[in-house]
Design a protein around this motif. Structure first.
Motif, short mmCIF file in Angstrom:
data_model
loop_
_atom_site.label_atom_id
_atom_site.label_comp_id
_atom_site.label_asym_id
_atom_site.label_seq_id
_atom_site.Cartn_x
_atom_site.Cartn_y
_atom_site.Cartn_z
N MET A 167 0.85 -1.18 0.00
CA MET A 167 0.00 0.00 0.00
C MET A 167 0.89 1.23 0.00
SD MET A 167 -2.85 0.92 2.79
CE MET A 167 -4.05 2.14 2.49
N HIS A 168 0.62 2.12 -0.92
CA HIS A 168 1.40 3.34 -1.03
C HIS A 168 0.70 4.46 -0.29
CE1 HIS A 168 3.89 6.44 -2.74
NE2 HIS A 168 2.82 7.07 -3.16
N PHE A 169 1.44 5.16 0.57
CA PHE A 169 0.88 6.30 1.30
C PHE A 169 1.34 7.59 0.65
CE2 PHE A 169 1.07 9.54 4.64
CZ PHE A 169 -0.25 9.54 5.02
N GLN A 170 0.40 8.40 0.26
CA GLN A 170 0.71 9.68 -0.36
C GLN A 170 1.06 10.68 0.74
OE1 GLN A 170 -2.53 11.20 -2.63
NE2 GLN A 170 -1.47 13.05 -3.23
N SER A 171 2.28 11.17 0.73
CA SER A 171 2.72 12.04 1.81
C SER A 171 2.27 13.49 1.64
CB SER A 171 4.24 11.99 1.96
OG SER A 171 4.85 12.41 0.77
N ALA A 172 2.10 13.93 0.41
CA ALA A 172 1.67 15.31 0.17
C ALA A 172 0.16 15.41 0.35
CB ALA A 172 2.06 15.75 -1.23
N ASP A 173 -0.29 16.50 0.97
CA ASP A 173 -1.72 16.71 1.16
C ASP A 173 -2.35 17.09 -0.17
OD1 ASP A 173 -1.33 16.30 3.86
OD2 ASP A 173 -1.11 18.43 4.31
N CYS A 174 -3.51 16.52 -0.47
CA CYS A 174 -4.18 16.84 -1.72
C CYS A 174 -5.19 17.96 -1.54
CB CYS A 174 -4.87 15.60 -2.30
SG CYS A 174 -6.39 15.17 -1.46
N TRP A 175 -5.46 18.35 -0.31
CA TRP A 175 -6.43 19.40 -0.08
C TRP A 175 -5.74 20.76 -0.09
CZ3 TRP A 175 -5.51 15.48 3.40
CH2 TRP A 175 -4.75 15.80 4.52
N THR A 176 -6.54 21.78 -0.29
CA THR A 176 -6.04 23.15 -0.33
C THR A 176 -6.41 23.83 0.98
OG1 THR A 176 -6.49 23.18 -2.69
CG2 THR A 176 -6.12 25.30 -1.64
N ASN A 177 -5.42 24.39 1.66
CA ASN A 177 -5.70 25.10 2.90
C ASN A 177 -6.18 26.50 2.61
OD1 ASN A 177 -5.06 23.09 4.78
ND2 ASN A 177 -2.89 23.53 4.58
N SER A 178 -7.13 26.96 3.39
CA SER A 178 -7.73 28.28 3.18
C SER A 178 -6.73 29.40 3.37
CB SER A 178 -8.91 28.47 4.12
OG SER A 178 -8.44 28.44 5.46
N SER A 179 -5.66 29.15 4.08
CA SER A 179 -4.70 30.21 4.34
C SER A 179 -3.99 30.67 3.07
CB SER A 179 -3.68 29.77 5.39
OG SER A 179 -3.02 28.60 4.96
N VAL A 180 -4.04 29.88 2.02
CA VAL A 180 -3.38 30.28 0.78
C VAL A 180 -4.37 30.50 -0.36
CG1 VAL A 180 -1.18 29.19 1.31
CG2 VAL A 180 -2.93 27.86 0.15
N VAL A 181 -5.65 30.31 -0.12
CA VAL A 181 -6.65 30.44 -1.18
C VAL A 181 -7.67 31.50 -0.82
CG1 VAL A 181 -8.55 29.26 -2.34
CG2 VAL A 181 -6.44 28.05 -1.88
N VAL A 206 -11.64 12.54 6.96
CA VAL A 206 -12.57 13.03 5.93
C VAL A 206 -11.78 13.56 4.73
CG1 VAL A 206 -14.20 14.89 5.38
CG2 VAL A 206 -14.55 13.50 7.40
N LYS A 207 -10.72 14.31 4.99
CA LYS A 207 -9.89 14.82 3.90
C LYS A 207 -9.30 13.67 3.10
CE LYS A 207 -8.46 18.71 6.75
NZ LYS A 207 -7.34 19.24 7.52
N ARG A 208 -8.79 12.66 3.78
CA ARG A 208 -8.20 11.50 3.11
C ARG A 208 -9.24 10.73 2.30
NH1 ARG A 208 -3.73 11.89 1.42
NH2 ARG A 208 -2.23 12.61 2.89
N LEU A 209 -10.44 10.56 2.84
CA LEU A 209 -11.50 9.87 2.11
C LEU A 209 -11.78 10.60 0.80
CD1 LEU A 209 -13.90 7.85 1.81
CD2 LEU A 209 -15.29 9.56 3.03
N LEU A 210 -11.97 11.91 0.88
CA LEU A 210 -12.30 12.68 -0.32
C LEU A 210 -11.13 12.70 -1.30
CD1 LEU A 210 -14.27 15.56 1.41
CD2 LEU A 210 -15.21 13.77 -0.06
N CYS A 211 -9.92 12.84 -0.80
CA CYS A 211 -8.74 12.81 -1.67
C CYS A 211 -8.62 11.46 -2.36
CB CYS A 211 -7.48 13.12 -0.88
SG CYS A 211 -7.35 14.84 -0.37
N GLY A 212 -8.89 10.40 -1.63
CA GLY A 212 -8.84 9.06 -2.18
C GLY A 212 -9.85 8.83 -3.29
N MET A 213 -10.91 9.62 -3.29
CA MET A 213 -11.93 9.54 -4.32
C MET A 213 -11.59 10.43 -5.52
SD MET A 213 -15.27 9.67 -1.86
CE MET A 213 -16.47 9.27 -3.12
N GLY A 214 -10.52 11.20 -5.41
CA GLY A 214 -10.13 12.08 -6.51
C GLY A 214 -10.62 13.51 -6.36
N VAL A 215 -11.10 13.86 -5.19
CA VAL A 215 -11.60 15.21 -4.92
C VAL A 215 -10.48 16.04 -4.29
CG1 VAL A 215 -13.29 16.52 -3.55
CG2 VAL A 215 -13.94 14.35 -4.60
N ASN A 216 -10.44 17.31 -4.61
CA ASN A 216 -9.45 18.22 -4.03
C ASN A 216 -10.20 19.25 -3.17
OD1 ASN A 216 -7.10 19.58 -3.46
ND2 ASN A 216 -7.05 20.67 -5.41
N PRO A 217 -10.55 18.89 -1.93
CA PRO A 217 -11.34 19.80 -1.10
C PRO A 217 -10.53 20.99 -0.60
CG PRO A 217 -10.66 17.91 0.19
CD PRO A 217 -10.19 17.66 -1.21
#
Length: 142
Positions: A1-15, A54-65
């Motif tokens: 199982m490969h663990f993705q180390s980079a976060d796929c979500w966007t933090n509000s502090s930069v958006v 929750v972030k990981r679930l959504l990222c795993g589905m291909g969503v970038n929350p």
């Protein structure tokens, strides 16, 4: 199982807007604005394991929350109190204890509409309604 180390979500502090841009806006208006500007928005606390799940679930589905980390924002406590009221958990106790903070997050909006907390997200995922909601919001293209 490969663990993705980079976060796929966007933090509000930069958006988008900074908290200073919302001066004079009521907390509920800030929540509504953020929800309408993002296909998937998660109000979160950076140290919360359920928020991370929750972030990981959504990222795993291909969503970038977009994640709005309440503990990293100047108006985080104020927004958190509005979320407590929105979720029907407003107790008027103030938010000094971490146990109160942990009970409100994560709060997930999809397509500008409140989905709910972790239990609502998981229930939607299990019963098959989460993917259609994400598609309708333009967050998922399958």
């Amino acid at each position: 199982m490969h663990f993705q180390s980079a976060d796929c979500w966007t933090n509000s502090s930069v958006v988008g807007k900074t908290s200073g841009d919302w001066e004079g806006e009521e907390s509920l208006q800030v929540i509504q604005r953020l929800a309408s500007e993002n296909a998937v928005l998660i109000f979160s606390v950076s140290s919360c394991c359920m928020c991370h799940a929750v972030k990981r679930l959504l990222c795993g589905m291909g969503v970038n929350p977009t994640a709005y980390e309440l503990d990293e924002q100047p108006r985080g406590k104020e927004i958190e109190e509005a979320l407590l009221n929105l979720m029907g958990m407003g107790l008027g106790l103030g938010l000094g204890s971490s146990s109160v903070s942990a009970s409100v997050v994560p709060v997930v909006f999809i397509g500008g509409k409140l989905l709910g907390s972790m239990d609502a997200v998981m229930a939607s995922h299990i019963n098959g309604t989460l993917v259609p909601l994400l598609k309708e919001a333009g967050a998922l293209w399958l």
